[in-house]
Design a protein around this motif. Structure first.
Motif, PDB file in Angstrom:
ATOM      1  N   GLN A  96       0.861  -1.184   0.000  1.00 46.24           N
ATOM      2  CA  GLN A  96       0.000   0.000   0.000  1.00 46.24           C
ATOM      3  C   GLN A  96       0.893   1.227   0.000  1.00 46.24           C
ATOM      4  O   GLN A  96       2.071   1.146   0.338  1.00 46.24           O
ATOM      5  CB  GLN A  96      -0.908   0.018   1.232  1.00 46.24           C
ATOM      6  CG  GLN A  96      -0.140   0.100   2.551  1.00 46.24           C
ATOM      7  CD  GLN A  96      -1.006   0.563   3.716  1.00 46.24           C
ATOM      8  OE1 GLN A  96      -1.985  -0.064   4.048  1.00 46.24           O
ATOM      9  NE2 GLN A  96      -0.607   1.669   4.340  1.00 46.24           N
ATOM     10  N   SER A 114     -17.879   8.827   2.429  1.00 45.27           N
ATOM     11  CA  SER A 114     -16.902   9.076   1.357  1.00 45.27           C
ATOM     12  C   SER A 114     -17.383  10.096   0.323  1.00 45.27           C
ATOM     13  O   SER A 114     -16.589  10.674  -0.403  1.00 45.27           O
ATOM     14  CB  SER A 114     -16.579   7.764   0.639  1.00 45.27           C
ATOM     15  OG  SER A 114     -17.723   7.305  -0.065  1.00 45.27           O
ATOM     16  N   HIS A 125     -10.271  -2.130   1.465  1.00 43.99           N
ATOM     17  CA  HIS A 125      -9.024  -2.897   1.517  1.00 43.99           C
ATOM     18  C   HIS A 125      -8.779  -3.578   2.858  1.00 43.99           C
ATOM     19  O   HIS A 125      -8.035  -4.551   2.918  1.00 43.99           O
ATOM     20  CB  HIS A 125      -7.829  -1.975   1.249  1.00 43.99           C
ATOM     21  CG  HIS A 125      -8.004  -1.101   0.040  1.00 43.99           C
ATOM     22  ND1 HIS A 125      -8.247  -1.605  -1.213  1.00 43.99           N
ATOM     23  CD2 HIS A 125      -7.968   0.244  -0.098  1.00 43.99           C
ATOM     24  CE1 HIS A 125      -8.342  -0.601  -2.076  1.00 43.99           C
ATOM     25  NE2 HIS A 125      -8.185   0.528  -1.426  1.00 43.99           N
ATOM     26  N   TYR A 152      -9.091  11.337   5.470  1.00 41.48           N
ATOM     27  CA  TYR A 152      -9.576  11.280   4.078  1.00 41.48           C
ATOM     28  C   TYR A 152      -8.658  12.171   3.247  1.00 41.48           C
ATOM     29  O   TYR A 152      -8.607  13.388   3.448  1.00 41.48           O
ATOM     30  CB  TYR A 152     -11.026  11.757   4.005  1.00 41.48           C
ATOM     31  CG  TYR A 152     -11.788  11.287   2.770  1.00 41.48           C
ATOM     32  CD1 TYR A 152     -11.261  10.344   1.903  1.00 41.48           C
ATOM     33  CD2 TYR A 152     -13.054  11.776   2.493  1.00 41.48           C
ATOM     34  CE1 TYR A 152     -11.968   9.906   0.788  1.00 41.48           C
ATOM     35  CE2 TYR A 152     -13.778  11.347   1.373  1.00 41.48           C
ATOM     36  CZ  TYR A 152     -13.220  10.407   0.529  1.00 41.48           C
ATOM     37  OH  TYR A 152     -13.918   9.971  -0.580  1.00 41.48           O
ATOM     38  N   GLU A 153      -7.921  11.536   2.359  1.00 40.70           N
ATOM     39  CA  GLU A 153      -6.992  12.244   1.474  1.00 40.70           C
ATOM     40  C   GLU A 153      -7.681  12.337   0.115  1.00 40.70           C
ATOM     41  O   GLU A 153      -7.939  11.318  -0.518  1.00 40.70           O
ATOM     42  CB  GLU A 153      -5.703  11.402   1.380  1.00 40.70           C
ATOM     43  CG  GLU A 153      -4.631  11.997   0.533  1.00 40.70           C
ATOM     44  CD  GLU A 153      -3.458  11.026   0.310  1.00 40.70           C
ATOM     45  OE1 GLU A 153      -3.573   9.820   0.683  1.00 40.70           O
ATOM     46  OE2 GLU A 153      -2.445  11.473  -0.238  1.00 40.70           O
ATOM     47  N   GLN A 161     -10.436  11.733  -6.592  1.00 46.26           N
ATOM     48  CA  GLN A 161     -10.012  10.422  -6.086  1.00 46.26           C
ATOM     49  C   GLN A 161      -9.665  10.565  -4.604  1.00 46.26           C
ATOM     50  O   GLN A 161      -9.175  11.633  -4.197  1.00 46.26           O
ATOM     51  CB  GLN A 161      -8.784   9.931  -6.867  1.00 46.26           C
ATOM     52  CG  GLN A 161      -9.131   9.653  -8.329  1.00 46.26           C
ATOM     53  CD  GLN A 161      -7.928   9.395  -9.205  1.00 46.26           C
ATOM     54  OE1 GLN A 161      -6.813   9.789  -8.868  1.00 46.26           O
ATOM     55  NE2 GLN A 161      -8.145   8.759 -10.336  1.00 46.26           N
ATOM     56  N   ARG A 208      -8.493   8.583  -0.661  1.00 41.98           N
ATOM     57  CA  ARG A 208      -8.042   7.425   0.126  1.00 41.98           C
ATOM     58  C   ARG A 208      -8.459   7.645   1.573  1.00 41.98           C
ATOM     59  O   ARG A 208      -8.232   8.721   2.125  1.00 41.98           O
ATOM     60  CB  ARG A 208      -6.518   7.277   0.045  1.00 41.98           C
ATOM     61  CG  ARG A 208      -6.058   6.740  -1.293  1.00 41.98           C
ATOM     62  CD  ARG A 208      -4.564   6.454  -1.301  1.00 41.98           C
ATOM     63  NE  ARG A 208      -3.787   7.620  -1.593  1.00 41.98           N
ATOM     64  CZ  ARG A 208      -3.530   8.075  -2.823  1.00 41.98           C
ATOM     65  NH1 ARG A 208      -3.989   7.437  -3.871  1.00 41.98           N
ATOM     66  NH2 ARG A 208      -2.821   9.157  -3.004  1.00 41.98           N
ATOM     67  N   TRP A 249      -7.754   6.559   5.261  1.00 41.01           N
ATOM     68  CA  TRP A 249      -6.695   5.894   6.050  1.00 41.01           C
ATOM     69  C   TRP A 249      -7.156   5.678   7.471  1.00 41.01           C
ATOM     70  O   TRP A 249      -7.702   6.605   8.102  1.00 41.01           O
ATOM     71  CB  TRP A 249      -5.448   6.775   6.102  1.00 41.01           C
ATOM     72  CG  TRP A 249      -4.809   7.062   4.782  1.00 41.01           C
ATOM     73  CD1 TRP A 249      -5.060   8.126   3.974  1.00 41.01           C
ATOM     74  CD2 TRP A 249      -3.787   6.285   4.132  1.00 41.01           C
ATOM     75  NE1 TRP A 249      -4.264   8.067   2.852  1.00 41.01           N
ATOM     76  CE2 TRP A 249      -3.461   6.940   2.924  1.00 41.01           C
ATOM     77  CE3 TRP A 249      -3.119   5.102   4.451  1.00 41.01           C
ATOM     78  CZ2 TRP A 249      -2.506   6.466   2.038  1.00 41.01           C
ATOM     79  CZ3 TRP A 249      -2.159   4.629   3.571  1.00 41.01           C
ATOM     80  CH2 TRP A 249      -1.868   5.303   2.376  1.00 41.01           C
ATOM     81  N   LEU A 281      -4.296   1.528   4.951  1.00 37.87           N
ATOM     82  CA  LEU A 281      -5.216   2.034   3.924  1.00 37.87           C
ATOM     83  C   LEU A 281      -6.519   1.244   4.013  1.00 37.87           C
ATOM     84  O   LEU A 281      -6.541   0.034   3.777  1.00 37.87           O
ATOM     85  CB  LEU A 281      -4.587   1.901   2.537  1.00 37.87           C
ATOM     86  CG  LEU A 281      -5.411   2.480   1.386  1.00 37.87           C
ATOM     87  CD1 LEU A 281      -5.671   3.969   1.571  1.00 37.87           C
ATOM     88  CD2 LEU A 281      -4.714   2.233   0.054  1.00 37.87           C
ATOM     89  N   SER A 295     -10.360   3.048  -0.963  1.00 41.59           N
ATOM     90  CA  SER A 295     -10.062   4.028  -2.012  1.00 41.59           C
ATOM     91  C   SER A 295     -11.369   4.380  -2.709  1.00 41.59           C
ATOM     92  O   SER A 295     -12.269   3.533  -2.811  1.00 41.59           O
ATOM     93  CB  SER A 295      -9.105   3.441  -3.062  1.00 41.59           C
ATOM     94  OG  SER A 295      -7.931   2.965  -2.452  1.00 41.59           O
ATOM     95  N   CYS A 296     -11.475   5.629  -3.188  1.00 43.36           N
ATOM     96  CA  CYS A 296     -12.717   6.093  -3.815  1.00 43.36           C
ATOM     97  C   CYS A 296     -12.405   6.895  -5.075  1.00 43.36           C
ATOM     98  O   CYS A 296     -11.351   7.532  -5.155  1.00 43.36           O
ATOM     99  CB  CYS A 296     -13.488   7.048  -2.907  1.00 43.36           C
ATOM    100  SG  CYS A 296     -13.623   6.534  -1.221  1.00 43.36           S
TER     101      CYS A 296
END
Ligand SMILES: CC(C)(COP(=O)(O)OP(=O)(O)OC[C@H]1O[C@@H](n2cnc3c(N)ncnc32)[C@H](O)[C@@H]1OP(=O)(O)O)[C@@H](O)C(=O)NCCC(=O)NCCSC(=O)CCCCC(=O)O
Length: 343
Positions: A164, A256, A286, A297-298, A312, A314, A316, A322, A325-326
């Protein structure tokens, strides 16, 4: 941002444990044990998450047919996309065995959701395989689909392939202010315009079932153009508890979509969105996680053009794992802001 326009929800502007979903080098049990200690300290367990008790608590009408009701409705007065995705995933998961976990979903928002009526969720049991199970869900209002969702579930299948990205280094949530605390701070500024004050008070009155702590809160004065990248801590309000990973995925699906598409607007402070709506949304899960615990939230937007923007993200876990993912594309119709202003 023009005077009177409440700001977009602020903020959307180590060592790693690698872990499969739901097991891996770190077992779900070890995480749950750790979680139960921290949750006991952090939560009043009577304050159940409204997401679980109401929004994601679907009524079963018939075999593979469910009805969902609303809690928070955005100012646009169209249904919040995250709510429809979360409810669709709940409906999909109902007919999936307990040892299969959501690993991905792909959705199209084909019509605006009407907040005046409930949403029906019709599930098609597309396939039951040995390792993977697939469900298709249609969310329906007024006899027409508003969302089409495909969700896939996977049985635990350990593998030596595990990697990851590394989680960004950011201040912990304890050192940051919530969105509500930031708004109160802005409201205390003596030179705040009356329209802005009203806009901020409206935002404060919003009963969003999510808590957020922006890592880089926006400046009080008009924002400069910034890179389309944001980081914020996020969690569901209230207590959910450990154990039901399917439910945590449904809550994460809700979370999300919140403040996600706004990332694509960050380089354009001289424009405001006249019309912004998510067109599609995809997620991949994941690892095990608790959606009522802080997750980072990145979010980033690699592209915008032709009145659309791609974002996009991620999610965490705070221990660097991780979790999900979106990806999302949204329609963004903007107009130029004429007068510069403060928040
Ligand atoms: C509207 C969608 C995306 C499809 O668009 P379109 O095919 O254009 O639909 P129409 O029904 O024909 O038009 C709708 C609306 O847009 C105007 N329009 C159309 N084309 C243009 C154009 N080229 N230029 C300008 N304006 C145009 C048209 O006139 C209509 O305006 P109105 O008459 O004033 O209504 C459709 O697929 C759709 O709505 N899909 C659902 C999207 C959705 O609801 N997504 C989920 C909600 S968004 C979300 O949840 C994000 C919330 C984030 C909350 C937070 O972060 O704070």
């Amino acid at each position: 941002m023009a005077e009177g326009e409440p700001p977009a929800v602020p903020g959307v502007n180590g060592s790693i444990h690698i872990c499969d979903f739901p097991g891996g080098t770190e077992s779900p049990e070890s995480h749950e044990e750790e979680s139960s200690q921290s949750s006991a300290a952090q939560y009043n367990q009577d304050l159940k998450s409204v997401l679980v008790t109401s929004v994601l608590n679907l009524e079963e009408l018939d075999v593979d047919l469910y009805r969902g009701t609303h809690h928070w409705v955005p100012r646009s007065q169209r249904l919040f996309g995250g709510q429809i995705i979360g409810q669709a995933l709940v409906a999909a998961a109902k007919s999936v065995s307990d040892n299969h976990y959501a690993h991905s979903l792909h959705c199209y928002f084909v019509r605006a959701g009407d907040p005046k009526v409930p949403v029906l969720y019709q599930v098609d049991r597309t396939r039951d395989g040995r390792s993977f199970t697939v469900r298709s869900v249609k969310a329906i209002q007024h006899g027409q689909p508003i969302l089409i969702c495909q969700a896939s579930f996977h049985m635990l299948q350990p593998s030596p392939l595990q990697h990851q990205f590394t989680m960004p280094v950011v201040p912990p949530p304890e050192d940051l202010l919530t969105v509500e605390e930031l708004i109160r701070l802005y409201l205390s500024k003596p030179d705040l315009g009356e329209k802005s004050r009203q806009g901020l008070n409206k935002l404060l009155a919003n009963e969003v079932p999510i808590e957020m702590k922006p890592v880089q809160p926006p400046h009080f004065y008009r924002l400069a153009a910034v890179e389309p990248r944001t980081l914020f801590w996020v969690r569901a309000r209230g207590y959910i508890g450990e154990g039901n990973m399917k439910l945590h995925c449904c809550v994460a699906a809700y979370v999300s979509d919140f403040a996600f598409l706004g990332t694509a607007l960050l380089p354009y402070p001289n424009y405001k969105a006249q019309f912004a709506a998510s067109l599609d949304h995809a997620m991949w899960f994941h690892s095990t996680f608790r959606s009522d615990e802080w997750m980072l939230y990145e979010c980033e937007s690699p592209w915008a053009g032709g009145s659309r923007g791609l974002v996009q993200g991620r999610l965490w876990r705070r221990d660097g794992v991780l979790a999900a993912s979106c990806s999302q594309e949204g329609v963004l119709r903007v107009k130029a802001v004429t007068e510069p202003s403060k928040l």
